[in-house]
Design a protein around this motif. Structure first.
Motif, PDB file in Angstrom:
ATOM      1  N   PRO A 198      65.997 114.169  -3.522  1.00 53.35           N
ATOM      2  CA  PRO A 198      67.370 114.482  -4.161  1.00 53.35           C
ATOM      3  C   PRO A 198      67.448 116.185  -4.348  1.00 53.35           C
ATOM      4  CG  PRO A 198      66.837 112.572  -5.539  1.00 53.35           C
ATOM      5  CD  PRO A 198      65.497 112.839  -4.360  1.00 53.35           C
ATOM      6  N   PRO A 199      68.390 116.918  -4.220  1.00 57.53           N
ATOM      7  CA  PRO A 199      68.270 118.300  -4.137  1.00 57.53           C
ATOM      8  C   PRO A 199      67.789 118.514  -5.584  1.00 57.53           C
ATOM      9  CG  PRO A 199      70.476 117.355  -3.350  1.00 57.53           C
ATOM     10  CD  PRO A 199      69.760 116.395  -3.682  1.00 57.53           C
ATOM     11  N   GLU A 200      68.265 118.254  -6.679  1.00 51.81           N
ATOM     12  CA  GLU A 200      67.639 118.955  -7.919  1.00 51.81           C
ATOM     13  C   GLU A 200      66.083 118.591  -8.073  1.00 51.81           C
ATOM     14  OE1 GLU A 200      69.038 114.539  -8.611  1.00 51.81           O
ATOM     15  OE2 GLU A 200      69.653 116.321  -7.348  1.00 51.81           O
ATOM     16  N   VAL A 201      65.594 117.492  -7.382  1.00 51.72           N
ATOM     17  CA  VAL A 201      64.125 117.265  -7.302  1.00 51.72           C
ATOM     18  C   VAL A 201      63.449 118.445  -6.645  1.00 51.72           C
ATOM     19  CG1 VAL A 201      62.368 115.730  -6.960  1.00 51.72           C
ATOM     20  CG2 VAL A 201      64.675 114.900  -8.200  1.00 51.72           C
ATOM     21  N   ALA A 202      64.009 118.503  -5.245  1.00 48.41           N
ATOM     22  CA  ALA A 202      63.552 119.285  -4.348  1.00 48.41           C
ATOM     23  C   ALA A 202      63.275 120.844  -4.738  1.00 48.41           C
ATOM     24  CB  ALA A 202      64.312 119.146  -2.935  1.00 48.41           C
ATOM     25  N   SER A 203      64.483 120.942  -5.498  1.00 47.59           N
ATOM     26  CA  SER A 203      64.649 122.497  -5.928  1.00 47.59           C
ATOM     27  C   SER A 203      63.505 122.548  -6.955  1.00 47.59           C
ATOM     28  CB  SER A 203      65.754 122.750  -6.617  1.00 47.59           C
ATOM     29  OG  SER A 203      66.047 123.851  -7.408  1.00 47.59           O
ATOM     30  N   ILE A 204      62.976 121.710  -7.817  1.00 47.39           N
ATOM     31  CA  ILE A 204      61.882 121.790  -8.785  1.00 47.39           C
ATOM     32  C   ILE A 204      60.630 122.121  -7.891  1.00 47.39           C
ATOM     33  CG2 ILE A 204      60.671 120.820 -10.547  1.00 47.39           C
ATOM     34  CD1 ILE A 204      63.134 119.265 -11.454  1.00 47.39           C
ATOM     35  N   TYR A 205      60.477 121.260  -6.909  1.00 49.62           N
ATOM     36  CA  TYR A 205      59.437 121.443  -6.134  1.00 49.62           C
ATOM     37  C   TYR A 205      59.183 122.713  -5.501  1.00 49.62           C
ATOM     38  CZ  TYR A 205      58.872 116.148  -6.561  1.00 49.62           C
ATOM     39  OH  TYR A 205      58.998 114.845  -7.061  1.00 49.62           O
ATOM     40  N   GLY A 206      60.224 123.262  -5.123  1.00 49.17           N
ATOM     41  CA  GLY A 206      60.271 124.464  -4.349  1.00 49.17           C
ATOM     42  C   GLY A 206      59.849 125.499  -5.221  1.00 49.17           C
TER      43      GLY A 206
END
Length: 405
Positions: A198-206
Motif C-alpha cells: 500500500p502507498p503509505e507502507v511503501a512511503s515508510i520503506y522509501g
C-alpha cells in the motif's frame, strides 16, 4: 608465416630474432614437429619453467614435457599434430597445467599456429605462445564460487535479502522474500515497493532507504510488513552498496522475521505486569494486615512509618475487612508505629468515624507515652474511640463487649 632459410640469410647468428623473442613477456617457442625438438625459445619460457636457459637449449622438449602435467601432454601433442594439415592462419588454442619455477602448479593458455613449412610445402615448425593465466583462473574460480554461494544464500537462507537501485527497483531478491510476498522466482526484479505494498507502507520503506543513502552508513530498524495472512514484524539492517556493475545510489538489506520474538516479549511483559500487581497486592496485605480473631472482631497491627499512601491503604483495608467479616469491633494496634503526626492522627480519627458508619467500634491499642503526648499536643479528638494500653487489653475488651453491638 616465416621462411627460416630467409631469416638465416638475413641474420646468420639469429641474434636479432632471439633478442626480439626475449623482449616478449609472453612465452614463445618454435617446435619442429617432425624431429620433435625445440628450434627456438625465448627467456620467458626458461623463467616460467624455472630452469637454466642452457639446460632448456640442451634438452629441449624433454625439459618442457617434464614440467607439463601428464594428463595434458598427450592432449597438447594431439592438438599440435593437427596443424600438419592446417591452412594458412589456422590457430589451435588450449589450456594446460605445468609446474612453475617454484614447483607450484600453474595454468597456461597456449596458442599454436603454423610457423614454417618444409621445402616440399609440408608443415614443419609450429610456433607456440603461452600466457600464465593461473591468477586469472583463480580469480574467476573465486568469482564463480562467490556467485554460487550468493545464489545459494538467496535461494535457501531463512532471512530476507535484497538490493535496490536509486529508484527503489529491486535488482536482487532472495527466494525467501519472493515466497513471503507470494511471488514467482525472479518476478520481483525491476519492481519497487510501490508495486508490492500500500502507498503509505511503501512511503515508510522509501523514507528509511533514503536515510541510508543520505548518511552512507548502515541503519537498523524494525519494519512491519502487511500480508493477507497477517502482519509480520522484521528487524532490518540496510546499508549502501557500490562497485563495478552496481548502480550508483544502491542499497542492500537483510531482514529477520521477529514476529514470534515480539509476541513472546509482549507475553513476558504481560506476565511481568501480572507478577508486579500480585507482588504489590501481597505487599499491601503485609503492610496492612487484617486478622479476624473472633466472630465480629478484627485486629490490624501497624508497624513502621505511616505516610499518606499507606494511610489510605490502611483505611481502605479496614473498611473492606469490616464489611467482609461483618465485624463489630476493629482493633488498631499502633505498638509498632515509630511516631504519630497530624496525618496519622487524622487517619485514626477518620478510620473510627468510617468504621462507625458501618456499625463497628474502633479500639486503639499500643499507645506509648510519647505518642499520647503527641496526640494531646495536636489536640486530636479521639471521641468515640476506645483506647487500651496493650493489644492484649484491647482484645480482652473486644471479647467482653462484642455482644453489645
Amino acid at each position: 608465416m616465416m621462411d627460416t632459410r630467409a631469416t638465416q640469410e638475413q641474420d646468420p647468428n639469429g641474434s636479432r630474432a632471439q633478442r626480439m623473442l626475449d623482449a616478449v613477456s609472453a612465452i614463445a617457442c618454435v617446435v619442429d614437429i617432425e624431429e620433435r625438438r625445440l628450434t627456438a625459445h625465448n627467456a620467458a619460457l626458461a623463467r616460467a619453467l624455472g630452469c637454466a636457459r642452457e639446460d632448456l637449449s640442451a634438452r629441449g622438449l624433454a625439459v618442457v614435457s617434464e614440467r607439463i602435467h601428464p594428463d595434458d601432454v598427450a592432449r597438447l601433442i594431439t592438438r599440435a599434430a593437427g596443424l600438419k594439415a592446417a591452412r594458412e592462419g589456422e590457430v589451435v588454442e588450449c589450456e594446460l597445467r605445468a609446474r612453475g619455477r617454484d614447483g607450484d602448479e600453474r595454468t597456461f593458455a597456449v596458442r599454436a599456429e603454423l610457423f614454417a613449412r618444409s621445402e616440399e610445402g609440408c608443415a614443419r615448425e609450429i610456433l607456440f605462445t603461452a600466457e600464465d593465466v593461473t591468477e586469472r583462473r583463480r580469480r574467476e574460480q573465486r568469482l564463480r564460487r562467490s556467485e554460487t554461494l550468493l545464489a545459494a544464500f538467496c535461494s535457501r537462507a531463512p532471512v530476507l535479502m535484497y538490493a535496490k537501485d536509486r529508484a527503489g527497483a529491486f535488482f536482487l531478491a532472495s527466494r525467501s522474500l519472493e515466497e513471503l510476498l507470494g511471488a514467482a522466482p525472479g518476478s520481483l526484479l525491476g519492481k519497487t515497493d510501490r508495486d508490492l505494498f500500500p502507498p503509505e507502507v511503501a512511503s515508510i520503506y522509501g523514507d528509511v532507504d533514503n536515510v541510508v543513502r543520505q548518511r552512507g552508513v548502515p541503519l537498523e530498524a524494525e519494519e512491519t510488513v502487511p500480508l493477507p495472512r497477517g502482519e509480520r514484524t522484521f528487524f532490518s539492517i540496510k546499508f549502501p552498496v557500490g562497485g563495478d556493475g552496481i548502480p550508483e545510489g544502491s542499497i542492500a538489506g537483510i531482514s529477520v522475521d521477529i514476529t514470534g520474538v515480539k509476541a513472546a516479549e509482549r507475553e513476558r511483559e504481560a506476565a511481568r505486569d501480572e507478577l508486579i500487581a500480585a507482588q504489590q497486592d501481597t505487599i499491601r496485605e503485609l503492610v496492612t494486615p487484617l486478622l479476624p480473631i473472633a466472630e465480629g472482631v478484627l485486629v490490624m497491627p501497624l508497624i513502621g512509618f505511616v505516610d499518606d499512601s499507606r494511610a489510605d491503604r490502611i483505611l481502605e483495608a479496614l473498611l473492606h475487612g469490616v464489611e467482609q467479616h461483618a465485624a463489630h469491633i476493629a482493633i488498631i494496634d499502633i505498638t509498632g508505629v515509630k511516631s504519630v503526626d497530624v496525618q496519622v492522627a487524622e487517619m485514626l480519627v477518620e478510620a473510627a468515624r468510617a468504621a462507625g458508619l458501618l456499625g463497628a467500634k474502633v479500639v486503639l491499642t499500643g499507645i506509648q507515652p510519647a505518642i499520647a503526648r503527641t496526640l494531646i499536643e495536636l489536640g486530636v479528638d479521639l471521641q468515640g474511640v476506645v483506647t487500651a494500653g496493650t493489644l492484649r487489653g484491647g482484645i480482652a475488651y473486644a471479647l467482653s463487649h462484642r455482644g453489645h453491638w
